[in-house]
Scaffold this active site. Structure first.
Site, PDB file in Angstrom:
ATOM      1  N   TYR A  37     128.550 -40.118  66.495  1.00 55.55           N
ATOM      2  CA  TYR A  37     129.161 -39.002  67.225  1.00 55.55           C
ATOM      3  C   TYR A  37     128.774 -37.661  66.579  1.00 55.55           C
ATOM      4  CZ  TYR A  37     132.129 -42.948  68.615  1.00 55.55           C
ATOM      5  OH  TYR A  37     132.593 -44.140  69.062  1.00 55.55           O
ATOM      6  N   TRP A  43     139.782 -34.245  70.532  1.00 52.78           N
ATOM      7  CA  TRP A  43     141.001 -34.607  69.785  1.00 52.78           C
ATOM      8  C   TRP A  43     140.681 -34.930  68.343  1.00 52.78           C
ATOM      9  CZ3 TRP A  43     144.255 -39.650  70.564  1.00 52.78           C
ATOM     10  CH2 TRP A  43     143.447 -40.775  70.687  1.00 52.78           C
ATOM     11  N   ASP A  44     139.424 -35.353  68.076  1.00 56.62           N
ATOM     12  CA  ASP A  44     139.031 -35.532  66.671  1.00 56.62           C
ATOM     13  C   ASP A  44     139.219 -34.228  65.907  1.00 56.62           C
ATOM     14  OD1 ASP A  44     137.395 -37.468  68.362  1.00 56.62           O
ATOM     15  OD2 ASP A  44     136.956 -38.233  66.352  1.00 56.62           O
ATOM     16  N   TYR A  89     120.960 -37.817  72.219  1.00 54.97           N
ATOM     17  CA  TYR A  89     122.266 -38.456  72.407  1.00 54.97           C
ATOM     18  C   TYR A  89     122.462 -38.847  73.868  1.00 54.97           C
ATOM     19  CZ  TYR A  89     127.311 -39.075  72.564  1.00 54.97           C
ATOM     20  OH  TYR A  89     128.570 -39.590  72.763  1.00 54.97           O
ATOM     21  N   GLY A 169     140.641 -41.089  75.334  1.00 55.52           N
ATOM     22  CA  GLY A 169     140.389 -41.320  73.919  1.00 55.52           C
ATOM     23  C   GLY A 169     140.524 -42.796  73.563  1.00 55.52           C
ATOM     24  N   ASP A 171     139.049 -45.386  74.962  1.00 58.53           N
ATOM     25  CA  ASP A 171     138.003 -45.556  75.962  1.00 58.53           C
ATOM     26  C   ASP A 171     137.972 -46.910  76.666  1.00 58.53           C
ATOM     27  OD1 ASP A 171     137.531 -43.277  74.512  1.00 58.53           O
ATOM     28  OD2 ASP A 171     135.412 -43.658  74.167  1.00 58.53           O
ATOM     29  N   TYR A 356     136.417 -52.393  70.600  1.00 63.16           N
ATOM     30  CA  TYR A 356     136.965 -51.076  70.852  1.00 63.16           C
ATOM     31  C   TYR A 356     138.239 -50.995  71.669  1.00 63.16           C
ATOM     32  CZ  TYR A 356     134.429 -46.991  69.597  1.00 63.16           C
ATOM     33  OH  TYR A 356     133.999 -45.898  68.955  1.00 63.16           O
ATOM     34  N   GLU A 400     136.098 -46.127  61.247  1.00 63.52           N
ATOM     35  CA  GLU A 400     136.523 -45.652  62.565  1.00 63.52           C
ATOM     36  C   GLU A 400     137.846 -46.307  62.984  1.00 63.52           C
ATOM     37  OE1 GLU A 400     133.517 -46.263  65.511  1.00 63.52           O
ATOM     38  OE2 GLU A 400     134.521 -44.950  66.959  1.00 63.52           O
TER      39      GLU A 400
HETATM   40  C1  GLC Z   1     135.294 -42.888  70.486  1.00 60.44           C
HETATM   41  C2  GLC Z   1     136.795 -42.945  70.637  1.00 60.44           C
HETATM   42  C3  GLC Z   1     137.323 -41.557  70.952  1.00 60.44           C
HETATM   43  C4  GLC Z   1     136.862 -40.577  69.891  1.00 60.44           C
HETATM   44  C5  GLC Z   1     135.361 -40.643  69.683  1.00 60.44           C
HETATM   45  C6  GLC Z   1     134.899 -39.843  68.483  1.00 60.44           C
HETATM   46  O1  GLC Z   1     134.672 -42.533  71.660  1.00 60.44           O
HETATM   47  O2  GLC Z   1     137.154 -43.858  71.623  1.00 60.44           O
HETATM   48  O3  GLC Z   1     138.730 -41.579  71.013  1.00 60.44           O
HETATM   49  O4  GLC Z   1     137.251 -39.290  70.211  1.00 60.44           O
HETATM   50  O5  GLC Z   1     134.977 -41.969  69.470  1.00 60.44           O
HETATM   51  O6  GLC Z   1     135.537 -40.287  67.312  1.00 60.44           O
END
Ligand code: GLC
Length: 432
Positions: A37, A43-44, A89, A169, A171, A356, A400
């Site tokens: 990522y 939200w992170d 990406y 979030g 997912d 996940y 994670e």
């Molecule tokens: C994954 C998670 C998501 C989060 C992202 C980055 O996609 O499901 O909630 O924001 O990773 O950590």
């Protein structure tokens, strides 16, 4: 890369958490993890800002301010802001086709930012800066909440609409199996995926899932990402219990900030939204007493309980009886998944220990659940959630997510929000 470890040295982990946030800092924003990522996730960043506020409030404000550089003119705050080149990406700016500057996705994520802003505001030792930062950020936060309550609740039902699993979030939660099953994929993106090349594919979503969710993106592109049209007509329209709870909690926090700033008009509006959203929860109650996500197209509640089912505590919308019900339920889960809180009901057929959002625990969700239980007086349970989360991190690093049976790490390594939660919550030095 961080190796698996047995060390439980608290000072060492504090230093490593600081070092990780520094390593994942791209100058004003923090990537969730450097390989899977590599951009700014919504939200992170809010959770990371809460972590920064434990040692550098200036940097904490900056994390939020940088996130809001991606905000759309209608108030939406995107799930990802691509501040840097994203050609490598998938799905990057070309796949989203939002034509925004800076490039962003076209969907959002759980609105933790107002709650983070209130935390930073309280923590900041520099009161002049705190007032200035809050005043500067407030209109953007308010515009986002307005978007949730108006654009994403076009009929004023009190239920916020979510149009894509990635907005939640969570997912790949079983909550989305029913809503997604109705979608016939119009695209095949299996060859374009990159996520399953860097993380064990057995821990990642399937190709069919990716084809369906990218079909939703194509639908929104055809609507030129018009907010109201997207909310009213995409093939997936759900009320996610996670977002509904996080939004209501954030409304309360934003109201407190509006009162601090003497913004009476905004405060009045927030009180109204809080009242309608609170009533909306009645639609999310299943006959067994649990709260669940709702498929707004079919009218069906999710067939299974997930970690989001505990978040009404965090939203302060649960009754004392609800809290008791949730505490009893979590005791049952604990018998089979001692590392609290599994992301999905461990007794349900959809449960998958390592995949996940279908089993593993996420530390940020635990943080909210534990805070909720503590508020309702369940301090032992809150402490068990904290202690088992801390054990996962101490033994396996800033992963994670973690396997709820064994505590082992799942998914990517070196995760910013896990390090942030270590600093803010798990670190035993924070106790007392
Ligand atoms: C994954 C998670 C998501 C989060 C992202 C980055 O996609 O499901 O909630 O924001 O990773 O950590």
């Amino acid at each position: 890369m961080q190796a698996e470890r047995n060390s439980n040295d608290v000072a060492d982990l504090n230093a490593q958490a600081h070092a990780l946030l520094k390593a994942n800092d791209r100058g004003g924003y923090t990537v969730p993890n450097h390989s899977v990522y590599p951009f700014q996730w919504n939200w992170d960043s809010a959770f990371v800002a809460i972590g920064f506020a434990t040692f550098d409030c200036g940097r904490a404000w900056q994390e939020l301010t940088t996130l809001f550089k991606g905000q759309w003119s209608d108030g939406m705050v995107p799930s990802i802001v691509f501040h840097s080149n994203a050609d490598h990406y998938y799905p990057g700016p070309a796949a989203w086709g939002t034509h925004h500057e800076p490039p962003t996705t076209g969907i959002t994520q759980p609105p933790v930012a107002a709650t983070a802003a209130r935390k930073i505001y309280r923590a900041d030792p520099d009161r002049t800066r705190a007032d200035a930062e809050l005043r500067a950020l407030f209109p953007a936060l308010y515009a986002w909440h307005h978007w949730w309550h108006v654009t994403r609740d076009p009929d004023g039902t009190g239920l916020a609409t979510v149009v894509h699993p990635w907005e939640t979030g969570r997912d790949n939660s079983p909550d989305w199996d029913g809503p997604l099953s109705a979608i016939v994929p119009t695209v095949d993106v299996s060859m374009l995926r990159k996520d399953n090349k860097v993380v064990d594919p057995s821990e990642r979503p399937t190709d069919l899932f990716y084809n369906r969710v990218m079909t939703l993106v194509e639908e929104a592109k055809a609507l030129r990402w018009d907010g109201v049209a997207v909310a009213k007509s995409l093939s997936m329209r759900v009320c996610d219990l996670g977002i509904q709870s996080i939004l209501l909690r954030a409304d309360h926090d934003l109201l407190a900030l509006a009162e601090t700033l003497d913004f009476t008009r905004e405060a009045e509006q927030l009180r109204h939204w809080i009242e309608t959203a609170t009533k909306g929860f009645e639609w999310l109650r299943a006959p067994d007493g649990s709260f669940r996500s709702l498929d707004l197209r079919s009218g069906h509640l999710s067939p299974c309980v997930t970690s989001a089912s505990f978040l009404p505590l965090y939203a302060r919308v649960a009754s004392a009886d609800d809290a008791k019900f949730m505490a009893t339920l979590l005791h049952e889960w604990e018998k089979t998944t001692p590392y609290l809180v599994a992301s999905s009901d461990p007794y349900h057929e959809s449960y998958d220990a390592r995949r996940y959002w279908r089993g593993p625990l996420w530390i940020v969700v635990n943080y909210m659940i534990a805070e909720g239980f503590a508020h309702y007086g369940y301090h032992d349970l809150a402490e068990r959630i904290r202690a088992s989360s801390a054990a996962c991190v101490q033994r396996h690093g800033f992963r994670e997510a973690f396997d709820s049976h064994t505590g082992q790490g799942v998914g990517g390594r070196d995760f910013s929000w896990t390090a942030a939660m270590w600093l803010e919550w798990l670190n035993p030095q924070k106790l007392g």
